[in-house]
Write a protein that holds these residues in place. Sequence first.
Motif, PDB file in Angstrom:
ATOM      1  N   VAL A   1       7.583  -2.476  -9.949  1.00 53.25           N
ATOM      2  CA  VAL A   1       6.559  -3.324 -10.320  1.00 53.25           C
ATOM      3  C   VAL A   1       6.515  -4.249  -9.023  1.00 53.25           C
ATOM      4  CG1 VAL A   1       7.212  -4.349 -12.756  1.00 53.25           C
ATOM      5  CG2 VAL A   1       8.396  -5.389 -10.865  1.00 53.25           C
ATOM      6  N   GLY A   2       5.348  -4.847  -8.340  1.00 51.58           N
ATOM      7  CA  GLY A   2       4.975  -5.509  -7.813  1.00 51.58           C
ATOM      8  C   GLY A   2       4.289  -5.248  -6.535  1.00 51.58           C
ATOM      9  N   GLU A   3       3.723  -5.851  -5.835  1.00 48.63           N
ATOM     10  CA  GLU A   3       2.343  -5.611  -5.026  1.00 48.63           C
ATOM     11  C   GLU A   3       3.962  -4.863  -3.960  1.00 48.63           C
ATOM     12  OE1 GLU A   3       3.623  -8.599  -5.911  1.00 48.63           O
ATOM     13  OE2 GLU A   3       3.121  -9.804  -4.407  1.00 48.63           O
ATOM     14  N   PRO A   4       3.105  -4.033  -3.247  1.00 49.10           N
ATOM     15  CA  PRO A   4       4.060  -3.335  -1.966  1.00 49.10           C
ATOM     16  C   PRO A   4       3.831  -4.090  -0.634  1.00 49.10           C
ATOM     17  CG  PRO A   4       1.356  -1.835  -2.471  1.00 49.10           C
ATOM     18  CD  PRO A   4       1.534  -2.976  -3.010  1.00 49.10           C
ATOM     19  N   ALA A   5       4.558  -3.819   0.229  1.00 48.59           N
ATOM     20  CA  ALA A   5       5.094  -4.300   2.030  1.00 48.59           C
ATOM     21  C   ALA A   5       4.679  -2.529   2.588  1.00 48.59           C
ATOM     22  CB  ALA A   5       5.981  -4.198   2.049  1.00 48.59           C
ATOM     23  N   ALA A   6       3.622  -3.249   3.801  1.00 52.65           N
ATOM     24  CA  ALA A   6       2.654  -1.751   4.557  1.00 52.65           C
ATOM     25  C   ALA A   6       2.529  -2.419   5.927  1.00 52.65           C
ATOM     26  CB  ALA A   6       1.520  -2.122   3.751  1.00 52.65           C
ATOM     27  N   ALA A   7       2.612  -1.408   6.953  1.00 52.16           N
ATOM     28  CA  ALA A   7       2.344  -2.006   8.056  1.00 52.16           C
ATOM     29  C   ALA A   7       1.785  -0.368   8.924  1.00 52.16           C
ATOM     30  CB  ALA A   7       3.924  -1.584   8.794  1.00 52.16           C
ATOM     31  N   ASN A   8       1.400  -0.390  10.023  1.00 53.50           N
ATOM     32  CA  ASN A   8       1.267   0.679  10.462  1.00 53.50           C
ATOM     33  C   ASN A   8       1.640   0.619  11.972  1.00 53.50           C
ATOM     34  OD1 ASN A   8      -0.541   1.616  12.790  1.00 53.50           O
ATOM     35  ND2 ASN A   8      -2.783   1.764  11.037  1.00 53.50           N
ATOM     36  N   LEU A   9       2.554   2.504  11.775  1.00 51.04           N
ATOM     37  CA  LEU A   9       3.785   2.411  13.195  1.00 51.04           C
ATOM     38  C   LEU A   9       2.696   4.021  13.455  1.00 51.04           C
ATOM     39  CD1 LEU A   9       6.184   2.351  14.595  1.00 51.04           C
ATOM     40  CD2 LEU A   9       7.367   4.276  12.683  1.00 51.04           C
ATOM     41  N   GLY A  10       1.700   3.657  15.292  1.00 53.77           N
ATOM     42  CA  GLY A  10       1.276   4.699  15.827  1.00 53.77           C
ATOM     43  C   GLY A  10       0.264   5.432  15.011  1.00 53.77           C
TER      44      GLY A  10
ATOM     45  N   ALA B   1     -10.618  -0.595 -10.263  1.00 51.97           N
ATOM     46  CA  ALA B   1      -9.205  -0.628  -9.785  1.00 51.97           C
ATOM     47  C   ALA B   1      -9.345  -1.300 -11.217  1.00 51.97           C
ATOM     48  CB  ALA B   1      -8.998  -2.055  -8.603  1.00 51.97           C
ATOM     49  N   GLN B   2      -7.346  -0.988 -11.517  1.00 52.21           N
ATOM     50  CA  GLN B   2      -6.899  -1.393 -12.288  1.00 52.21           C
ATOM     51  C   GLN B   2      -5.829  -1.753 -11.920  1.00 52.21           C
ATOM     52  OE1 GLN B   2      -7.935   2.007 -15.271  1.00 52.21           O
ATOM     53  NE2 GLN B   2      -9.746   0.512 -16.414  1.00 52.21           N
ATOM     54  N   PRO B   3      -5.772  -3.121 -12.004  1.00 50.47           N
ATOM     55  CA  PRO B   3      -4.272  -3.343 -10.697  1.00 50.47           C
ATOM     56  C   PRO B   3      -3.139  -3.585 -11.745  1.00 50.47           C
ATOM     57  CG  PRO B   3      -5.846  -5.038 -10.782  1.00 50.47           C
ATOM     58  CD  PRO B   3      -6.351  -3.857 -11.390  1.00 50.47           C
ATOM     59  N   ALA B   4      -2.052  -3.745 -12.320  1.00 56.79           N
ATOM     60  CA  ALA B   4      -0.909  -4.715 -12.562  1.00 56.79           C
ATOM     61  C   ALA B   4       0.264  -4.753 -11.533  1.00 56.79           C
ATOM     62  CB  ALA B   4       0.010  -3.403 -13.253  1.00 56.79           C
ATOM     63  N   SER B   5      -0.870  -5.351 -10.193  1.00 60.06           N
ATOM     64  CA  SER B   5       0.191  -6.263  -9.212  1.00 60.06           C
ATOM     65  C   SER B   5      -1.146  -6.405  -8.817  1.00 60.06           C
ATOM     66  CB  SER B   5       0.988  -5.382  -8.453  1.00 60.06           C
ATOM     67  OG  SER B   5       0.585  -4.575  -7.235  1.00 60.06           O
ATOM     68  N   PRO B   6      -0.702  -7.271  -7.766  1.00 60.08           N
ATOM     69  CA  PRO B   6      -1.243  -8.053  -7.079  1.00 60.08           C
ATOM     70  C   PRO B   6      -2.005  -6.348  -5.586  1.00 60.08           C
ATOM     71  CG  PRO B   6      -0.124  -9.803  -7.394  1.00 60.08           C
ATOM     72  CD  PRO B   6       0.564  -8.081  -7.498  1.00 60.08           C
ATOM     73  N   PRO B   7      -2.323  -6.711  -5.032  1.00 60.74           N
ATOM     74  CA  PRO B   7      -2.808  -5.966  -3.881  1.00 60.74           C
ATOM     75  C   PRO B   7      -2.641  -6.402  -2.360  1.00 60.74           C
ATOM     76  CG  PRO B   7      -5.041  -7.741  -4.140  1.00 60.74           C
ATOM     77  CD  PRO B   7      -3.880  -8.316  -5.120  1.00 60.74           C
ATOM     78  N   LYS B   8      -2.538  -5.067  -1.950  1.00 54.85           N
ATOM     79  CA  LYS B   8      -1.617  -5.459  -0.464  1.00 54.85           C
ATOM     80  C   LYS B   8      -2.969  -5.102   0.958  1.00 54.85           C
ATOM     81  CE  LYS B   8       1.565  -7.232   2.620  1.00 54.85           C
ATOM     82  NZ  LYS B   8       1.495  -8.238   3.139  1.00 54.85           N
ATOM     83  N   ALA B   9      -2.947  -5.558   2.321  1.00 55.81           N
ATOM     84  CA  ALA B   9      -4.096  -4.957   2.822  1.00 55.81           C
ATOM     85  C   ALA B   9      -3.354  -4.927   4.033  1.00 55.81           C
ATOM     86  CB  ALA B   9      -5.054  -6.300   2.467  1.00 55.81           C
ATOM     87  N   VAL B  10      -4.165  -3.625   3.906  1.00 55.52           N
ATOM     88  CA  VAL B  10      -3.342  -3.053   5.686  1.00 55.52           C
ATOM     89  C   VAL B  10      -4.771  -2.197   6.205  1.00 55.52           C
ATOM     90  CG1 VAL B  10      -2.581  -1.244   4.605  1.00 55.52           C
ATOM     91  CG2 VAL B  10      -1.915  -1.599   6.729  1.00 55.52           C
ATOM     92  N   LEU B  11      -4.547  -1.741   7.843  1.00 53.41           N
ATOM     93  CA  LEU B  11      -5.758  -1.263   8.518  1.00 53.41           C
ATOM     94  C   LEU B  11      -5.524   0.383   8.753  1.00 53.41           C
ATOM     95  CD1 LEU B  11      -7.260  -3.949  10.871  1.00 53.41           C
ATOM     96  CD2 LEU B  11      -7.941  -3.874   9.137  1.00 53.41           C
ATOM     97  N   ASP B  12      -6.099   0.950   9.005  1.00 55.26           N
ATOM     98  CA  ASP B  12      -6.143   2.328   9.258  1.00 55.26           C
ATOM     99  C   ASP B  12      -5.895   1.807  10.731  1.00 55.26           C
ATOM    100  OD1 ASP B  12      -5.809   4.182   6.796  1.00 55.26           O
ATOM    101  OD2 ASP B  12      -7.175   4.012   6.512  1.00 55.26           O
ATOM    102  N   GLN B  13      -6.100   3.202  11.652  1.00 51.10           N
ATOM    103  CA  GLN B  13      -5.802   3.411  13.157  1.00 51.10           C
ATOM    104  C   GLN B  13      -7.566   2.692  13.589  1.00 51.10           C
ATOM    105  OE1 GLN B  13      -6.615   6.921  14.505  1.00 51.10           O
ATOM    106  NE2 GLN B  13      -4.968   6.572  16.505  1.00 51.10           N
ATOM    107  N   ASP B  14      -8.450   3.070  12.757  1.00 50.48           N
ATOM    108  CA  ASP B  14      -9.759   2.631  12.384  1.00 50.48           C
ATOM    109  C   ASP B  14     -10.285   2.010  12.396  1.00 50.48           C
ATOM    110  OD1 ASP B  14      -9.941   3.324  10.149  1.00 50.48           O
ATOM    111  OD2 ASP B  14     -11.252   5.200   9.854  1.00 50.48           O
TER     112      ASP B  14
END
Length: 644
Positions: free
Chosen positions: A555-564, A502-515
Amino acid sequence: MAIGRRQLLTSVALTALAAPLLAKGTATRAAAAVGASGAGGSGPLFMQVVAHEDDDILFMNPDLSNALANGTPSVTVFVTAGNITGDCAGSSCDGPAGDSVRTWNRQMGAINAYSRMTGVGDTDPSTDEVGHWTAEVCWVAGKQVERYVLKDRPVHLIFLNLHDMGLAGLLDGGTGTTIVPKGSLLSGPSTYTAADVVEVLRQLMVTYQPTVLRAQDELPDSRYAGDHSDHVTAAKFAGQAASQYGGALIQVNYRDYNITDSPANLDPATAGVKGLFVSEYASHDHGGGWETAWYSRMYYRWSRGTSWAGLNQDGRPQVFVVRAGALYTYWRQADGTWGGPARMADPGGRLAPGIAVGTNADGRMEVFARRLTDHHIISLPQGTPNGWWWNSWADHGNPNAGLGNADQVGVPAVAASQDGRLEIFVKNGGGGLSTIWQTTPGGVWTDAWQDLGGTDLQDPVTAIRNGTGRIEVFASTRTGIVNWWQTAPNGAIAGPGPVPGAQPASPPKAVLDQDGRIELAYREAGTGAMLVSYQSGLGGPWSQSQANLGGHAGVGEPAAANLGGQVVLFQRNGGGGVSTTAQTAPNSGYGPWQDLGGTVLDYPTALVDGGGVLHVFAIGTDGRVYCRTGTTPTGFGGWQGLPL
């Protein structure tokens, strides 16, 4: 421009609205009234307060130029004359005469840059654009200030003209006189104390009624390059004025010199355009001494992050926004309408904008914040699920209390262990990770913070419980991403270890896969593209390379969600709006990006409610919270404004 609508106020209208607010002056021409953006908050207006005539161009772009290009009304207040630099030649440059010339040239540099950013100027930086502007003298709080009004555009520039390198002396109790620029309409200098500066800024806020205040860095990160004393002091003056103003404006602070110590986070095209605006200014200030690294970077001092929404126990979403240092909330009601805004309990001092939302084992939400006045981490819980909130905050102290670096602590992240106990994670004053946790689900917190190690962490961190029931925490450094993990559900935390490549230019955002595997999304250094690292097995290990999703810059970290079962990502894009992409199927790759339109203040947040509806929230330039909803990962309705 607020999300979903566009409003252009002409400079004539801006001027007329505030005519009664100023005392008559004795300048060589009639004193002009300072303009307002529609009394009562009728539309968006940005106010920038900066120390020098190039600070906004260098450190607030592309935010500034995007807003100007979209026609958002704007007023910029330059606190100092910037008289140490600025072009001047010959023997007349010595003493007060030279200060006058250099001050004039720095003003003309700002005029040039704003002309180009608004699209009315030509492409020759050596050509003065002053013909597009009307010069006026205004009286504000008994002081004469200069104002330039862009003809037929809602853009004002106000110059207080205090001595460069003199603001810290004012803050320490001294006085200072202003410089009268060459050819100025001012009748003479004004004398200021710190209280005078704050009062002038406050009265300008009362008159213009900004929806957003942009300022510089009150508290530079001490790990990296130092900052100019005028930058820090001007930011403090702006913050004090905003507190005394009392309006529900949203404040955004920008890092200055020390962005050179962070990865380039603007894409090359955006950096190139920013460089053009700087060249317009520099045609009048060849001694500015800029670093080209500033062109490819823009960082906020206190990120809002993308975790400022949560769910009530019954599945209704609720969002939390810091306005003028206080916390406000909006909530979805049973009939589908929105309640709020309601001001929450007094936090005992100004809050940083980064809010994290957790859910206790019994379904009660709890919000976590960083108090700027004493650098403590604090939290406020609901009294009952789906119901009322406590009227006092819990104080969790500071992991670096008494160590001399307590002021460098970041904003909190929160996650719940498998048994429901909440745990707070924060970048500590030394640049590592610290934690504190509930000893029982929904109960009291541990007495002491635990240092989990690590170095060079960037704010904010992100935390999540993976599919095996173990909390994992992630943080960007300037060269990579590091990871901590519970060794067993509800157990001790180990780490840090690297996320490969990883070579980031923002904070990370964690989200879960279905599994239950973690997807970790972040920006790529040097390009702004969205990258995703992912666990190749439940609970690890990590992919050795990243999926490059591209994107629409920004710029900046993404937002994330898991739908279905499908992960959906949202980013603040290069045009200042919101773009989204989603997995094409559960646990798979991502499809094309979709621009959702609008112009937003900074970072969105997203969640899926109890009915399976995806919500993405963002703050518009008018300060309102806006929402778009969808029942599929790629289908969204229009932006809808929550009450203001």
